[in-house]
Each structure stands twice: as C-alpha cells, then as structure tokens.
Enzyme design. Structure first.
Site, mmCIF file in Angstrom:
data_model
loop_
_atom_site.group_PDB
_atom_site.id
_atom_site.type_symbol
_atom_site.label_atom_id
_atom_site.label_comp_id
_atom_site.label_asym_id
_atom_site.label_seq_id
_atom_site.Cartn_x
_atom_site.Cartn_y
_atom_site.Cartn_z
ATOM 1 C CB CYS A 195 -0.961 0.095 1.089
ATOM 2 S SG CYS A 195 -2.120 -0.985 1.265
ATOM 3 N NE ARG A 233 4.823 1.737 0.250
ATOM 4 C CZ ARG A 233 5.571 1.527 1.219
ATOM 5 N NH1 ARG A 233 6.918 1.637 0.873
ATOM 6 N NH2 ARG A 233 5.183 0.888 2.176
ATOM 7 C CD1 TRP A 270 -0.216 -6.731 -2.826
ATOM 8 C CD2 TRP A 270 -0.450 -7.010 -0.569
ATOM 9 N NE1 TRP A 270 0.135 -7.743 -2.504
ATOM 10 C CE2 TRP A 270 -0.202 -7.989 -1.101
ATOM 11 C CE3 TRP A 270 -0.968 -7.023 0.897
ATOM 12 C CZ2 TRP A 270 0.040 -9.543 -0.359
ATOM 13 C CZ3 TRP A 270 -0.828 -8.107 1.608
ATOM 14 C CH2 TRP A 270 -0.430 -9.541 0.775
ATOM 15 C CG ASN A 276 1.188 1.038 4.309
ATOM 16 O OD1 ASN A 276 0.735 0.030 4.347
ATOM 17 N ND2 ASN A 276 2.173 1.382 4.337
ATOM 18 N N GLY A 277 -1.273 -0.692 6.298
ATOM 19 C CA GLY A 277 -1.020 -1.465 7.515
ATOM 20 C C GLY A 277 -2.247 -2.228 7.902
ATOM 21 C CD GLU A 286 16.929 -14.508 -5.120
ATOM 22 O OE1 GLU A 286 16.099 -14.914 -4.018
ATOM 23 O OE2 GLU A 286 16.533 -13.404 -5.594
ATOM 24 C CE LYS A 289 14.113 -12.479 -7.752
ATOM 25 N NZ LYS A 289 14.430 -11.869 -6.410
ATOM 26 C CD GLU A 291 10.006 -12.548 -7.175
ATOM 27 O OE1 GLU A 291 9.162 -12.109 -6.359
ATOM 28 O OE2 GLU A 291 11.196 -12.607 -6.904
ATOM 29 C CG HIS A 326 16.405 -39.136 -0.882
ATOM 30 N ND1 HIS A 326 16.648 -40.255 -0.255
ATOM 31 C CD2 HIS A 326 17.511 -38.377 -1.044
ATOM 32 C CE1 HIS A 326 17.628 -40.346 -0.089
ATOM 33 N NE2 HIS A 326 18.583 -39.171 -0.840
ATOM 34 C CE LYS A 366 11.797 -3.471 -4.060
ATOM 35 N NZ LYS A 366 12.215 -4.935 -4.570
HETATM 36 C C1 F6R Z 1 11.501 -11.347 -4.000
HETATM 37 C C2 F6R Z 1 11.671 -10.617 -3.025
HETATM 38 C C3 F6R Z 1 11.078 -10.897 -1.704
HETATM 39 C C4 F6R Z 1 11.737 -9.968 -0.680
HETATM 40 C C5 F6R Z 1 10.985 -10.212 0.860
HETATM 41 C C6 F6R Z 1 11.802 -9.411 1.888
HETATM 42 O O1 F6R Z 1 12.051 -10.980 -5.157
HETATM 43 O O2 F6R Z 1 11.738 -9.141 -3.251
HETATM 44 O O3 F6R Z 1 11.162 -11.990 -1.534
HETATM 45 O O4 F6R Z 1 13.073 -10.185 -0.338
HETATM 46 O O5 F6R Z 1 9.800 -9.664 0.702
HETATM 47 O O6 F6R Z 1 11.806 -8.053 1.539
HETATM 48 P P1 F6R Z 1 12.676 -6.971 2.333
HETATM 49 O O7 F6R Z 1 14.155 -7.185 1.902
HETATM 50 O O8 F6R Z 1 12.193 -5.623 1.879
HETATM 51 O O9 F6R Z 1 12.586 -7.338 3.698
#
Ligand code: F6R
Length: 595
Positions: free
Chosen positions: A2, A28, A74, A98-99, A468, A472, A475, A491, A590
């Site tokens: 948000c 966000r 969001w 937000n929250g 990772e 990537k 997602e 296994h 994010k």
């Molecule tokens: C994936 C990604 C997320 C963040 C996670 C933690 O590409 O970006 O998995 O790594 O949400 O976010 P931060 O680093 O902001 O605590």
C-alpha cells in the site's frame, strides 16, 4: 505494501501530485487505487480497481485543488475491488491507510452498536469511523487521534482530510512507514521517498506513535500524548533519476544492469562493527533476503568458522528460541520495513542479543531498531522482484565472512581468500561481462519459457543460489519452479522429471562439483533438459547437459555474485517471452509491512 501520498499547497494541482506520487509508489501495491481531493470546497473521492492508469483515465488532472490524499492498495481485508479501494470516508473523516488494524472486528461491533454502518469489508473504513466518532465526541482532532492510537491495535500509517478544514492535512504513524515532504508553501506526506522526490528532497520522518498536523506553510509534529515536538529536516541523497527507467523497458532489467555499480558502492565499507566475539550468528529475513542469508551462512561458516542459523522471520517470531547474548542476530532487509523481520529483531533484543541490520533504506524501521546497521548501497529498488539489493546483501555477508576469516586462525581460509579486497575491486568489471552475455540468457529462456515445471539444483552454496534463481523465475513468470538440494532429488522429486523437464544445475563449488554432476547425469538419463551452469575452472565437457553457461572464476567469497546474474537474466527473459508484467507481478507488492 500500500502506498500513501498527500499534498497541501497552492503551487501545484493536488490531483497531478497525487497521481504522479502514486505512480512512483505503485510497486507497493497495485490492485486498486483512489484519491480524495477538495475542489470548490467540495470533497471528491474517485477510486478504481486495478492499476493507477485506470484511475487516471477517470480523472481530469487539471482540476483545481490544493489539498488531497491518494492510495494504491495491496489488499489485506476484503477483495481487490472498487468498493474496498481507499480513500474511505465516514462523515467528517476521509482517510487513506497502510497497514492493518488488528482489532477492527471488535471496533466495528462497538461502532455499529452506536449507529455506524459500513459499506466495505476493510479495516480502513472502521478506522475512518472510529476517528469520526472520536472527533465528534471531542470536537478536537488532537484528542481524536490520541484516543484512536490508544484504541486501534496493529500497524498503520494514515493520511486524513477533515471535512470543513481545508487548511490541514493530518498524518499518523504507528508501525507502517510515513514521511512528510517539506516544500516551499506546500507540503506532502508519503509512504516512501519516490512519491515526492521530483518535488522536494527535504523530508521529516515520523516515529511510531507520532502524528502531524500539516498546512501549506507549517508542519507540527506531536508525540502520542499530544505534546508538540521538534523534528529534524533531512535531505534525501538520491535524485529523480534513481526512479527513472533510464531507457530500459523494465526496472528489473535496469536494476540487474546496475549491479556492478552497486557492488562498487557497497564495497566502500568503513566502520565495520566488531563481530568477532560471538559464538553463533542467527540470520533473520524473508524471501530473497533470506536466500541472501543462506549464501551468507555458507560463506561465514566455511571461511569465518562461526555456526550460522538462517531463520525465516515469520517462523522465528513464533517458535521456541535458544538465544542468548553470545548470539549475534543479523536482520537482512531491502525495505527495512518487512513486518516479520522487524518483529524478529525486537524479539532478539528481548533475549539480550546484539542485532546487526543489513538494510537498503536509510532510517527505515528495522534500521532504527537494530543496534548496528550496515547499509547496502543499492539505491531505490523499484521492481518488485529484488536483484541489486539481493546482490548487495550477499556482498556485505561476504565482507563479513572475510573479516571473520582474516581474524581467525583458520589458515586454509586465509590462504584461499587472501586477495579478497583486490578481487572485490575487480568484481564489477567481471559482473559487467557476465551481464553483457545477453544472447546466452535469451537463448536459454527461449528453450524453457513454455515449460510448466522447472527445477534448479545445486549443493551447498549452489543450493542457496538455486533457491533464489527459482524464486526469481516463478515470481515474475508464474511458471512452476522448485529448487532442490541436488542430492535430495532422488528421495522423491525425481519422479517429476520427465522428457524435456528443464533442470538448471549450478556447479561452482569445487569440493562437491562431481557429486552435483552425478545428479545432473541422473536427471539427464531420465529425459531432463539440463542447463549446466558452472565456472571456467570447473568446466567439464560431457553428455550430461544440453546447454552450458561457463562463468568466470573469481574469489570464492565473491563467486555467488557472479553466479546469480544468469539466473536473474534467465528469469527476466522467460517472463518477457511470456508477456508478464515483470515489474509488478500479480498478487505481490514490495515492502511487506503486514505479517
Ligand atoms: C523477491 C523479493 C522478496 C523480498 C522479501 C523481503 O524478489 O523481493 O522475497 O526479498 O519480501 O523484503 P525485504 O528485503 O524488503 O525485507
């Protein structure tokens, strides 16, 4: 998670500022958006489902207005639709939020008992009703806000317009991020700097519990008891370019390309905290930051000789812990606002642990909570999927591993990494070469973009990188992908390997490379399409792979920073071939400020 923006002033048209701000905060959250503004003394609220563009299509940006608030959502409570979109208005009070208001159900019941009715499923509408009720009770916004903060449990940042008061904008912060942008005869509120950077670099951060009464030429900040307090005006270091795509089609690609520069900037680390005297390290983080932690665990254990646990912050919060003051707790976070990581730090402190943050955003909540902070110098990261911040996190962990190794009596480590500092200086050039090998990644992407299941395998540090790489890919491309410790496949999971199932095998650790190659042979003989990713010093020919990427060998502490690049660029190109919304993948946002 948000985004909030607000404007009061006579220099600009509020709607234009709000929309521009929301566009820069869209990372966000982006399932609906809305604004409230005063024009001709009338309050107008316009909201739309979906992206800011939908909202923009329904607005006249030239409408005269000098006060407004905006929100990009969001969803946490209630579906992502127009009805649940913010702003929410109850009588005299209109808010963006937000929250999460955790006790909103009880509050809603209390408010319904005294005659309030609700149109949406959101906790935000309940917050607007509660503030309205308290405002009508006390006829004072100060008293209303103070009592609201006492009653509303949870984390929130709120922007408020009060009916009949066109001279003020109110802002409350408790747990969720909120800054006040300081201008000349105009002021702003925002969840994050990108919303206001094109207008002002000056800002004030609010601490939890503080609230502000903002007019076009004055900002008053109060503590949770209503006492006015002095706040420092800070200056943001970046510029508007940091939020520009600079000619790239996507922020993600731009940010991948920025990695050599980020590594260079982050390598400039003086004043490293002394972490030599801890008997154990616990890393807490979420998602990619946690994956960076897993790479760090391998490096610190192998070279620094200290045991490291990596805990998913949301699990750490609720499990039995065996921590004490000999434990260093490292919290890793790009945003510095991730709710679970923040809480994990608070818990660690209760156990008497020293806490060290590896954080990208200055002044963020986790940065402020930790005893020591090492800042990654990745700059603003806009793409929801992290790339450059992840790499900077790994870099700091490798610097820490080096520092520990250097101070240890582990002769093998010291010999292996002796040229670390020089190698670190050369690393950006090597990374650039790897990034430039674009055709290789496009070619692999072309072969896998239409497959349903994709596996990443590796051992040790290569398993951490596989996790990772797999995250990537899934997602941003929505393809199903999983990472496995290479030895674990047989296994169970090997039953999923079929003709042409892509398996990306990362083989960069000399000690176990033969073992991983054996695992690649096992999947190859079951029909898998094997993409073998290795380093030039370990490179093997054979019939166990279909495609091969050979990467430059660098200092072992820095090798992960080279190896991650093909995984990022393969994911990016796969998502591009599938026409995905790369910078804003569905359902994501994010900065995850809810638990
Ligand atoms: C994936 C990604 C997320 C963040 C996670 C933690 O590409 O970006 O998995 O790594 O949400 O976010 P931060 O680093 O902001 O605590």
């Amino acid at each position: 998670m948000c985004g909030i923006v607000g404007y009061i002033g006579k220099n600009k048209k509020a709607i234009e500022v709000l929309i521009n701000g929301l566009e820069n905060l869209e990372y966000r959250g982006y399932d609906s958006a809305g604004i409230a503004y005063i024009s001709d003394n009338e309050l107008n609220i316009i909201k739309e489902k979906g992206r800011i563009q939908n909202l923009k299509n329904n607005l006249n940006l030239n409408t005269e207005s000098r006060l407004g608030i905006g929100h990009t959502r969001w969803a946490t409570h209630g579906a992502a639709n127009k009805n649940n979109a913010h702003p929410h208005r109850c009588n005299n009070i209109t808010i963006v939020h937000n929250g999460i208001i955790e006790n909103y159900i009880e509050l809603k019941e209390e408010l319904m008992n005294i005659g309030y009715t609700f149109k949406s499923e959101t906790d935000t509408e309940v917050a607007s009703a509660l503030i309205d009720y308290l405002y009508s009770k006390y006829n004072s916004m100060d008293k209303a806000i103070i009592e609201f903060e006492n009653k509303a449990k949870g984390a929130y940042a709120i922007g408020i317009i009060v009916n009949g008061n066109n001279d003020n904008l109110y802002a409350i912060k408790k747990g969720s991020p909120l800054i006040i942008g300081v201008g000349n005869n105009e002021n702003y509120i925002a969840s994050d700097v990108p919303a206001i950077i094109s207008y002002t670099k000056k800002y004030i951060t609010l601490n939890d519990g503080e609230y502000a009464k903002i007019s076009e030429d004055n900002i008053e900040v109060y503590n949770e008891f209503g006492k006015i307090i002095n706040k420092e005006i800070k200056e943001f270091e970046g510029d508007a370019n940091s939020i520009d795509k600079c000619g790239y089609e996507h922020y993600m690609n731009k940010e991948i390309h920025e990695q050599p520069e980020v590594i260079k900037k982050t390598s400039d680390m003086d004043n490293l905290p002394n972490i030599n005297n801890f008997s154990k390290i616990t890393i807490v983080a979420c998602g990619s930051a946690m994956h960076a932690g897993l790479v760090g665990k391998n490096l610190i254990e192998n070279y620094g000789n200290i045991p490291v646990d990596v805990e998913i912050a949301s699990e750490f919060r609720y499990k039995k812990l065996f921590l004490n003051k000999d434990n260093l707790v490292i919290a890793i976070s790009q945003s510095g606002e991730t709710a679970d990581t923040l809480e994990a730090v608070k818990i660690a402190k209760k156990y008497g642990c020293h806490t060290l943050g590896i954080i990208n955003v200055k002044e963020s909540s986790i940065a402020r909570e930790c005893d020591d902070v090492l800042y990654t110098k990745a700059g603003s990261e806009i793409a929801v999927a992290t790339t450059k911040a992840y790499s900077a996190q790994v870099e700091i962990l490798s610097i820490l591993a080096y520092t520990l190794a250097k101070n240890s009596d582990n002769v093998k480590s010291i010999v292996e990494i002796k040229n670390f500092l020089e190698d670190l200086k050369k690393l950006p050039i090597v990374m650039q070469e790897v990034i430039d090998d674009e055709d290789t990644y496009k070619n692999i992407a072309n072969k896998i973009y239409n497959k349903n299941d994709i596996f990443f395998i590796g051992r040790g540090i290569d398993y951490a990188l596989s996790m990772e790489g797999s995250l990537k890919l899934k997602e941003i491309s929505y393809l199903h992908s999983e990472a496995y410790a290479a030895g674990e496949l047989k296994h169970g999971t090997i039953s999923l390997i079929d003709d042409n199932t892509p398996v990306l095998g990362i083989v960069s650790d000399e000690f176990i490379s033969d073992k991983t190659i054996s695992n690649l042979k096992e999947v190859k003989s079951r029909g898998a399409n094997v993409i073998y990713i290795t380093t030039d010093s370990l490179n093997k020919n054979g019939d166990f792979y279909d495609d091969k990427i050979v990467l430059p060998t660098v200092n072992p502490l820095l090798q992960p920073l080279v190896n991650i690049i093909p995984l990022q660029l393969i994911a990016y190109n796969v998502a591009k071939l599938n026409n995905c919304d790369i910078d804003k993948p569905k359902n994501l946002a994010k900065s995850v400020t809810v638990e």
